[in-house]
Motif scaffolding. Structure first.
Motif, PDB file in Angstrom:
ATOM      1  N   THR A 106      39.272  34.196  39.683  1.00 22.92           N
ATOM      2  CA  THR A 106      38.328  34.217  38.559  1.00 22.92           C
ATOM      3  C   THR A 106      38.063  35.644  38.107  1.00 22.92           C
ATOM      4  OG1 THR A 106      37.253  32.194  39.356  1.00 22.92           O
ATOM      5  CG2 THR A 106      35.994  33.594  37.830  1.00 22.92           C
ATOM      6  N   LEU A 107      37.856  36.543  39.048  1.00 25.14           N
ATOM      7  CA  LEU A 107      37.576  37.937  38.717  1.00 25.14           C
ATOM      8  C   LEU A 107      38.779  38.607  38.058  1.00 25.14           C
ATOM      9  CD1 LEU A 107      35.604  39.035  41.915  1.00 25.14           C
ATOM     10  CD2 LEU A 107      34.681  38.407  39.681  1.00 25.14           C
ATOM     11  N   GLN A 108      39.967  38.180  38.471  1.00 20.96           N
ATOM     12  CA  GLN A 108      41.172  38.746  37.869  1.00 20.96           C
ATOM     13  C   GLN A 108      41.294  38.340  36.396  1.00 20.96           C
ATOM     14  OE1 GLN A 108      44.764  37.610  39.886  1.00 20.96           O
ATOM     15  NE2 GLN A 108      46.025  39.145  38.843  1.00 20.96           N
ATOM     16  N   ILE A 109      41.042  37.058  36.102  1.00 18.57           N
ATOM     17  CA  ILE A 109      41.081  36.597  34.712  1.00 18.57           C
ATOM     18  C   ILE A 109      40.017  37.303  33.887  1.00 18.57           C
ATOM     19  CG2 ILE A 109      40.688  34.602  33.211  1.00 18.57           C
ATOM     20  CD1 ILE A 109      41.903  32.849  35.398  1.00 18.57           C
ATOM     21  N   MET A 110      38.821  37.440  34.450  1.00 19.12           N
ATOM     22  CA  MET A 110      37.742  38.122  33.733  1.00 19.12           C
ATOM     23  C   MET A 110      38.081  39.581  33.467  1.00 19.12           C
ATOM     24  SD  MET A 110      34.355  36.609  35.632  1.00 19.12           S
ATOM     25  CE  MET A 110      33.317  37.763  34.735  1.00 19.12           C
ATOM     26  N   SER A 111      38.766  40.208  34.404  1.00 19.06           N
ATOM     27  CA  SER A 111      39.119  41.621  34.237  1.00 19.06           C
ATOM     28  C   SER A 111      40.071  41.820  33.070  1.00 19.06           C
ATOM     29  CB  SER A 111      39.749  42.159  35.529  1.00 19.06           C
ATOM     30  OG  SER A 111      38.839  42.073  36.608  1.00 19.06           O
ATOM     31  N   TRP A 112      41.069  40.949  32.947  1.00 14.99           N
ATOM     32  CA  TRP A 112      42.004  41.053  31.824  1.00 14.99           C
ATOM     33  C   TRP A 112      41.293  40.774  30.495  1.00 14.99           C
ATOM     34  CZ3 TRP A 112      46.272  43.587  32.096  1.00 14.99           C
ATOM     35  CH2 TRP A 112      46.996  43.655  33.285  1.00 14.99           C
ATOM     36  N   THR A 113      40.391  39.804  30.527  1.00 15.15           N
ATOM     37  CA  THR A 113      39.628  39.498  29.308  1.00 15.15           C
ATOM     38  C   THR A 113      38.759  40.681  28.893  1.00 15.15           C
ATOM     39  OG1 THR A 113      39.554  37.160  29.949  1.00 15.15           O
ATOM     40  CG2 THR A 113      37.989  37.894  28.260  1.00 15.15           C
TER      41      THR A 113
END
Length: 343
Positions: A301-308
């Motif tokens: 989840t944190l990885q997806i949020m980071s790219w966003t």
């Protein structure tokens, strides 16, 4: 630095942006009784933030959404335990927003006066309440083994939290008056400079007390970022004094910039004191506290949020900068007098 720690500092950055931007909004609203000598001057004060106040306010929405997605345990504990104070903040923000839009809908002086009072209340209540909330988060609250707050509403009204609340109230007020001085001319401009001089001493005293108490709290907790707490607190104090000196010298732009840096460093100091916790518990801190590690979302989840965030955040900052550039000119008394009464 792992992703959970990165997102702790991203949340901190978002609250820095919110308190810097909506902070001077609150200050402008609170300054109305002191600077609004007549309807023209009140419109002049309000119009300094007219095009930007709602944009500034969106930072808290983004901060809350990121907090929910990156630290769901923190979000759940915070919003359940602090439900009543946060509801009060929300109602005050709604009251303020409605007042900005409705005060000019009638020419009746009593109508406008009522909404002007609502603007003041809707600015002062969040300015104080946010400080109380963050003071409790940093100091720690009564969390049980299920990470549920059990201290009650009155448990939040402790001396440290109240001092932080008074400090944010006074600091945002001073920050907002600096913005009015920067953005206006004539009598409002001169009155704003005088008001800065009068508000300086209580603000400096409250801020000094908060900095000293926060450093002591970080030292007692043996905070790993104690050096950052001390550095940020000391620099914030220097910038606050610089704000007053620069204003007295007539450097409105530099004084406002000093206010921006003061608020930024103050928020950094609070988050540095908090690290690596997100909500320390006063009941068995080693077991019941929420930390960055046990309150964060999954790495995916944190990885997806980071790219966003990597894509969206620069766009948000660019749009904010463009908006401020477009509305960079002073709000002059002549322009208000020439404009329709509902503007």
């Amino acid at each position: 630095m792992d992703l959970a720690t990165l997102w702790f500092w991203i949340v901190a950055f978002l609250f820095v942006g919110y308190f810097v931007l909506d902070g001077f909004d609150f200050g402008v609203g609170m300054s109305l009784p002191f600077l609004g000598k007549d309807d023209v001057s009140r419109r002049q004060v309000i119009n300094t933030i007219g095009p930007i106040w709602d944009l500034n306010e969106t930072w808290v929405i983004v901060a809350g959404a990121c907090l929910f997605a990156s630290f769901p345990e923190w979000y759940a504990t915070l919003f359940s335990g602090f439900y009543l104070p946060l509801l009060v903040i929300l109602l005050a923000l709604i009251l303020r927003g409605v007042s900005f839009e409705y005060r000019h809908q009638r020419e009746d002086a009593a109508w406008k006066a009522r909404f002007d009072r609502m603007i003041v209340i809707g600015s002062a209540v969040p300015a104080f309440s946010w400080g109380v909330a963050f003071g409790n988060i940093v100091q720690g609250v009564a969390l049980n083994a299920d990470h549920t707050y059990v201290g009650g509403v009155f448990g939040l009204l402790n001396p440290y939290a109240l001092l932080v609340g008074v400090t944010t109230l006074l600091l945002f007020f001073l920050h907002g008056v600096c913005f009015v001085a920067l953005k206006t001319d004539g009598r409002v401009h001169e009155d704003a400079r005088k008001l800065i001089a009068r508000a300086a001493l209580p603000t400096v005293l409250a801020a000094a007390g908060t900095v000293v108490w926060t450093i002591a709290l970080a030292a007692q907790r043996d905070a790993p970022l104690l050096w950052l707490v001390v550095t940020a607190g000391a620099l914030a104090a220097v910038c606050l004094v610089s704000l007053v000196v620069l204003s007295l010298r007539g450097s409105d732009g530099r004084a406002f910039f000093a206010g921006v840096i003061t608020v930024m460093l103050s928020v950094v100091m609070l988050f540095a004191t908090l690290f690596p916790f997100v909500m320390p518990s006063t009941i068995d801190p080693a077991v019941n506290s929420l930390t960055i590690a046990n309150a964060s979302s999954t790495p995916y989840t944190l990885q997806i949020m980071s790219w966003t965030a990597l894509v969206a955040l620069p766009l948000v900052l660019a749009y904010q900068a463009w908006t401020y550039w477009i509305f960079r000119k002073r709000v002059t008394r002549r322009s208000i007098e020439a404009a329709p009464a509902h503007a």
